[in-house]
Write an enzyme that holds these catalytic residues in place. Structure first.
Site, PDB file in Angstrom:
ATOM      1  N   ASP A 151       0.778  -1.221  -0.040  1.00 31.06           N
ATOM      2  CA  ASP A 151      -0.064   0.088   0.103  1.00 31.06           C
ATOM      3  C   ASP A 151       0.917   1.350  -0.031  1.00 31.06           C
ATOM      4  O   ASP A 151       0.525   2.364  -0.659  1.00 31.06           O
ATOM      5  CB  ASP A 151      -0.825  -0.111   1.172  1.00 31.06           C
ATOM      6  CG  ASP A 151      -1.819  -1.236   1.064  1.00 31.06           C
ATOM      7  OD1 ASP A 151      -2.434  -1.617   0.155  1.00 31.06           O
ATOM      8  OD2 ASP A 151      -2.127  -1.685   2.221  1.00 31.06           O
ATOM      9  N   HIS A 178      -5.650  -3.462   5.561  1.00 30.57           N
ATOM     10  CA  HIS A 178      -5.198  -3.693   4.075  1.00 30.57           C
ATOM     11  C   HIS A 178      -6.646  -4.209   3.340  1.00 30.57           C
ATOM     12  O   HIS A 178      -6.419  -5.460   2.758  1.00 30.57           O
ATOM     13  CB  HIS A 178      -3.843  -4.700   3.973  1.00 30.57           C
ATOM     14  CG  HIS A 178      -3.533  -5.130   2.771  1.00 30.57           C
ATOM     15  ND1 HIS A 178      -3.124  -4.129   1.804  1.00 30.57           N
ATOM     16  CD2 HIS A 178      -3.916  -6.349   2.057  1.00 30.57           C
ATOM     17  CE1 HIS A 178      -2.822  -4.811   0.646  1.00 30.57           C
ATOM     18  NE2 HIS A 178      -3.487  -6.266   0.843  1.00 30.57           N
TER      19      HIS A 178
HETATM   20  P1  NAI Z   1      -1.178 -18.246  -5.925  1.00 25.93           P
HETATM   21  O1  NAI Z   1      -2.394 -19.068  -6.066  1.00 25.93           O
HETATM   22  O2  NAI Z   1      -0.362 -17.654  -7.274  1.00 25.93           O
HETATM   23  O3  NAI Z   1      -0.307 -18.960  -4.911  1.00 25.93           O
HETATM   24  C1  NAI Z   1      -0.637 -19.353  -4.004  1.00 25.93           C
HETATM   25  C2  NAI Z   1       0.179 -20.419  -3.092  1.00 25.93           C
HETATM   26  O4  NAI Z   1      -0.213 -21.075  -1.945  1.00 25.93           O
HETATM   27  C3  NAI Z   1       0.038 -21.904  -4.410  1.00 25.93           C
HETATM   28  O5  NAI Z   1       1.483 -22.204  -4.798  1.00 25.93           O
HETATM   29  C4  NAI Z   1      -0.710 -22.892  -3.537  1.00 25.93           C
HETATM   30  O6  NAI Z   1      -0.211 -24.161  -3.767  1.00 25.93           O
HETATM   31  C5  NAI Z   1      -0.049 -22.426  -2.146  1.00 25.93           C
HETATM   32  N1  NAI Z   1      -0.894 -22.914  -0.926  1.00 25.93           N
HETATM   33  C6  NAI Z   1      -2.460 -23.167  -0.907  1.00 25.93           C
HETATM   34  N2  NAI Z   1      -2.680 -23.782   0.048  1.00 25.93           N
HETATM   35  C7  NAI Z   1      -1.382 -24.210   0.915  1.00 25.93           C
HETATM   36  C8  NAI Z   1      -1.191 -24.782   1.926  1.00 25.93           C
HETATM   37  N3  NAI Z   1      -2.276 -25.294   2.790  1.00 25.93           N
HETATM   38  N4  NAI Z   1       0.184 -24.564   2.477  1.00 25.93           N
HETATM   39  C9  NAI Z   1       1.080 -24.084   1.702  1.00 25.93           C
HETATM   40  N5  NAI Z   1       1.026 -23.500   0.533  1.00 25.93           N
HETATM   41  C10 NAI Z   1      -0.346 -23.390   0.183  1.00 25.93           C
HETATM   42  O7  NAI Z   1      -1.673 -16.723  -5.183  1.00 25.93           O
HETATM   43  P2  NAI Z   1      -0.664 -15.494  -5.227  1.00 25.93           P
HETATM   44  O8  NAI Z   1      -1.043 -14.589  -6.222  1.00 25.93           O
HETATM   45  O9  NAI Z   1       0.585 -15.732  -4.728  1.00 25.93           O
HETATM   46  O10 NAI Z   1      -1.516 -14.727  -3.856  1.00 25.93           O
HETATM   47  C11 NAI Z   1      -1.249 -15.488  -2.427  1.00 25.93           C
HETATM   48  C12 NAI Z   1      -2.185 -14.694  -1.366  1.00 25.93           C
HETATM   49  O11 NAI Z   1      -1.371 -13.415  -1.252  1.00 25.93           O
HETATM   50  C13 NAI Z   1      -3.431 -14.295  -1.623  1.00 25.93           C
HETATM   51  O12 NAI Z   1      -4.359 -14.565  -0.569  1.00 25.93           O
HETATM   52  C14 NAI Z   1      -3.450 -12.763  -2.223  1.00 25.93           C
HETATM   53  O13 NAI Z   1      -4.890 -12.470  -1.893  1.00 25.93           O
HETATM   54  C15 NAI Z   1      -2.498 -12.560  -1.200  1.00 25.93           C
HETATM   55  N6  NAI Z   1      -1.929 -11.022  -1.539  1.00 25.93           N
HETATM   56  C16 NAI Z   1      -1.608 -10.232  -0.641  1.00 25.93           C
HETATM   57  C17 NAI Z   1      -1.098  -8.825  -0.726  1.00 25.93           C
HETATM   58  C18 NAI Z   1      -0.914  -8.048   0.447  1.00 25.93           C
HETATM   59  O14 NAI Z   1      -0.349  -6.693   0.169  1.00 25.93           O
HETATM   60  N7  NAI Z   1      -0.827  -8.619   1.624  1.00 25.93           N
HETATM   61  C19 NAI Z   1      -0.995  -8.247  -2.337  1.00 25.93           C
HETATM   62  C20 NAI Z   1      -1.455  -9.392  -3.106  1.00 25.93           C
HETATM   63  C21 NAI Z   1      -1.634 -10.671  -2.734  1.00 25.93           C
END
Ligand code: NAI
Length: 329
Positions: A151, A178
């Site tokens: 942010d 957030h």
């Molecule tokens: P993605 O779907 O590309 O990757 C998520 C990963 O988590 C996958 O590799 C999946 O296999 C893994 N996963 C699922 N269940 C799991 C478990 N029980 N144990 C270990 N790994 C597991 O998603 P992406 O784009 O990487 O986003 C991840 C998270 O980050 C989302 O919830 C998203 O909303 C959040 N996010 C947060 C932001 C922030 O500013 N804090 C900004 C952008 C995204």
């Protein structure tokens, strides 16, 4: 020895974040955990000639335990991202359980680690981690962080596109939480100072609050911010390492934390935010994590209204996380 762990390391954020952590020379061991593909990501990164020894783990063979044992810092980007039309809160159903289970592993195998939560909805997933750690007697409010760095990164970029300042030198405090209206940019405190018009303030505020939607829309169903998030997450992790390993003083980063992290310093802030237990503000980091939560300072009438709008939403988000652990709802 400094071990860093990424939980969800094979994902859109996990992979570039792991790459950036591999380039951080403070880290001597980098453990990558995911339910799929983490050994492949680890093998790939292990060929880079920086100090960190990289290992990859899947759930089988006590993978989570092996990944977590001895961790100094753990970053959690595990879980599903948004698709167009979704709010971060829509992710709660799936991500709450994922984060709860990973937090249980942390409480059991790495109770002293610094925990950086990226998985959305951050406003609720941080209370989930805290409640799990509390249940296991492993909660230290100075060591659990919701990552809101993206942010402020966006705020620097978006404001500089109007003010003309160099984006990397711009600091805009972004407080609250957030998601949507809980993201409160304090444009009246921008550094270097700039006098925006009221119309500019309104437009910039909206863009910072809903900046994530621009990426979700442009990716058109393929997820949300990953590369900018990885950079922001790596910056935050690096600041934690610089404060807790190298002992650097005076590092300030924004983060969403439990206000018990700085009980005395927060008395005034608590009044202003109607007794909320969690809030994102600028944090001064020290050798043990949170050294000081920096209060909001003078805020404008417009920012007071943003704060009023954010408080009920934050309250709902926090309660949702707390009750998910208390009664599984
Ligand atoms: P993605 O779907 O590309 O990757 C998520 C990963 O988590 C996958 O590799 C999946 O296999 C893994 N996963 C699922 N269940 C799991 C478990 N029980 N144990 C270990 N790994 C597991 O998603 P992406 O784009 O990487 O986003 C991840 C998270 O980050 C989302 O919830 C998203 O909303 C959040 N996010 C947060 C932001 C922030 O500013 N804090 C900004 C952008 C995204």
């Amino acid at each position: 020895m400094v071990k860093a762990v990424v939980l969800g390391a094979a994902g859109g954020i996990g992979q570039p974040l792991s790459l950036l952590l591999k380039l951080n020379e403070v880290i001597t061991e980098l453990a990558l955990y995911d339910i799929v593909n983490s050994p492949g990501v680890a093998a790939d990164l292990s060929h880079i000639n920086t100090p960190a020894k990289v290992t990859g783990y899947l759930p089988a063979n006590d993978g989570l335990k092996c990944a977590l044992t001895g961790a100094h810092l753990i970053v959690i980007p595990a879980g599903v991202p948004r698709k167009p039309g979704m709010t971060r809160d829509d992710l709660f159903k799936i991500n709450a359980g994922i984060v709860r289970d990973l937090a249980t592993g942390i409480a059991q195998h790495a109770p002293k680690a610094y925990v950086l939560v990226i998985s959305n909805p951050v406003n609720s997933t941080v209370p989930i981690v805290v409640e799990v750690l509390k249940k296991h007697g492993a909660f230290d409010p100075k060591r659990v962080f919701g990552v809101t760095t993206l942010d402020v990164v966006r705020a620097s970029t978006f404001t500089s596109s109007i003010s003309g300042a160099a984006p990397q030198g711009v600091r805009v405090p972004v407080v609250g939480g957030h998601s949507g209206v809980t993201i409160i940019p304090l444009l009246s405190q921008i550094s270097p100072r700039h006098n925006f018009t009221h119309e500019e303030i309104e437009a910039l505020t909206k863009r910072i609050q809903f900046g994530g939607d621009e990426v979700v829309k442009a990716k058109d169903g393929a997820g949300s911010a990953t590369l900018s998030m990885a950079q922001a997450g790596a910056r935050f992790a690096s600041s934690i390492l610089n404060a807790t390993v190298k002992g650097e003083a005076g590092i300030v980063e924004p983060s969403y934390v439990h206000l018990d992290a700085d009980k005395e310093g927060c008395a005034q802030l608590r009044k202003l935010i109607d007794g909320l237990d969690y809030f994102s503000s600028n944090i001064e980091l020290g050798p043990n994590g949170v050294a000081k939560i920096i209060s909001l300072g003078e805020i404008s009438e417009y920012e007071k209204k943003l704060l009023e709008a954010a408080i009920p939403e934050l309250k709902t988000n926090i309660n949702k996380g707390v009750s998910f652990i208390a009664d599984g709802s």
